[in-house]
Design a protein around this motif. Structure first.
Motif, short mmCIF file in Angstrom:
data_model
loop_
_atom_site.label_atom_id
_atom_site.label_comp_id
_atom_site.label_asym_id
_atom_site.label_seq_id
_atom_site.Cartn_x
_atom_site.Cartn_y
_atom_site.Cartn_z
N ALA A 46 1.98 -6.52 -6.06
CA ALA A 46 0.79 -5.72 -6.30
C ALA A 46 0.94 -4.42 -5.52
O ALA A 46 1.23 -4.45 -4.32
N VAL A 47 0.78 -3.29 -6.18
CA VAL A 47 0.90 -1.99 -5.52
C VAL A 47 -0.41 -1.25 -5.70
O VAL A 47 -0.94 -1.18 -6.82
N LEU A 48 -0.94 -0.69 -4.63
CA LEU A 48 -2.20 0.03 -4.69
C LEU A 48 -2.17 1.18 -3.69
O LEU A 48 -1.29 1.24 -2.83
N ASN A 49 -3.11 2.09 -3.85
CA ASN A 49 -3.24 3.21 -2.93
C ASN A 49 -3.42 2.68 -1.50
O ASN A 49 -4.12 1.69 -1.27
N ASP A 50 -2.79 3.34 -0.53
CA ASP A 50 -2.82 2.83 0.84
C ASP A 50 -4.22 2.81 1.45
O ASP A 50 -4.58 1.88 2.18
N ALA A 51 -5.05 3.80 1.13
CA ALA A 51 -6.42 3.79 1.65
C ALA A 51 -7.25 2.70 1.00
O ALA A 51 -8.11 2.09 1.65
N GLY A 94 0.84 -1.19 0.00
CA GLY A 94 0.00 0.00 0.00
C GLY A 94 0.87 1.23 0.00
O GLY A 94 1.81 1.34 0.81
N PHE A 95 0.58 2.19 -0.90
CA PHE A 95 1.46 3.35 -1.10
C PHE A 95 0.61 4.62 -1.07
O PHE A 95 -0.47 4.67 -1.65
#
Length: 248
Positions: free
Chosen positions: A103-108, A63-64
């Motif tokens: 897998a990278v996704l928005n932290d929220a 999460g980023f």
């Protein structure tokens, strides 16, 4: 099934291996200070360090704190001035560094996935909004269990306000302005009423550190939709990132 989840924050990068049948952490949560300057290579190296330390060799999720589209960072990270992230294929960089799919996704969005699978929104259909209140305001929007990614609802404008909503209702602002829970709750209620009018959600989940103080401001929140505090708290980002990894 077990997957590694990593939550990248402004002050710390945290990771653990997650049992995706239960949503529980099966290793100790490992935290490493976020590199000063938040530069790309240093952050990726820290993520790889955590993966190595936890001994996880399979796919991982991250999460980023930015808009992330198909693994590519599309906006500057929240609360950081370093602009070099935009256009970075972060998923590919992490996969190269750890030698496994990422897998990278928005932290929220990650926190929302966790609350939908294991927390306050478990089993709920219809329109669900999960909000995280911290340095800014993150959001995750679901329709019948399907994520609508990168909604960034903290960037909405409220009537009569000169800047975006997160500059009135973030937990950071509550601390900076020394707001009592009641006064902050009134601001939160106005913000949630605005979201209610836009999306007519069935459920709103209030997350971040403020979820622990729900009883201190709940009476100031009076909107049509059901509003509940998040359940997974500090583990939500890790658990949701691990869930995203399982979808690879």
């Amino acid at each position: 099934m077990q997957r590694l989840g990593i939550d990248v924050g402004g002050s710390g990068i945290k990771g653990a291996t997650v049992d995706l049948e239960t949503g529980e952490l099966v290793t100790e949560r490992l935290r490493v200070d976020t590199p000063a300057g938040f530069e790309h290579d240093a952050v990726v190296a820290t993520i790889a360090e955590i993966a190595t330390e936890l001994g996880h060799g399979g796919a991982l999720g991250v999460g980023f704190p930015a808009v992330v589209h198909h693994g590519i960072v599309e906006s500057p990270p929240t609360a950081h001035e370093f602009e070099g992230w935009v256009g970075t294929d972060l998923a590919a960089a992490i996969a190269d560094a750890v030698g496994a799919p990422a897998a990278v996704l928005n932290d929220a969005d990650a926190a929302g996935l966790a609350e939908l699978a294991f927390g306050a929104a478990r089993g709920r259909q219809g329109v669900v909004v999960v909000l995280t209140f911290g340095t800014g305001v993150g959001s995750a929007l679901f329709v019948d269990g399907t994520l609508v990614p990168n909604t960034e609802l903290g960037k909405l404008y409220l009537a009569g306000q000169p800047s975006v909503a997160e500059n009135q209702v973030a937990d950071r602002v509550r601390g900076e302005e020394d707001l009592g829970w009641g006064a902050w709750g009134e601001r939160l209620g106005e913000y949630l009423d605005h979201l209610d009018r836009l999306f007519t959600p069935d459920l709103v989940v209030v997350g971040g550190g403020v979820s622990k103080k729900w009883d201190r401001y709940r009476e100031a929140v009076d909107i049509r939709a059901e509003v509940v505090p998040a359940q997974l708290r500090n583990a939500a980002g890790i658990v949701g990132a691990a869930a995203a990894a399982a979808q690879l």
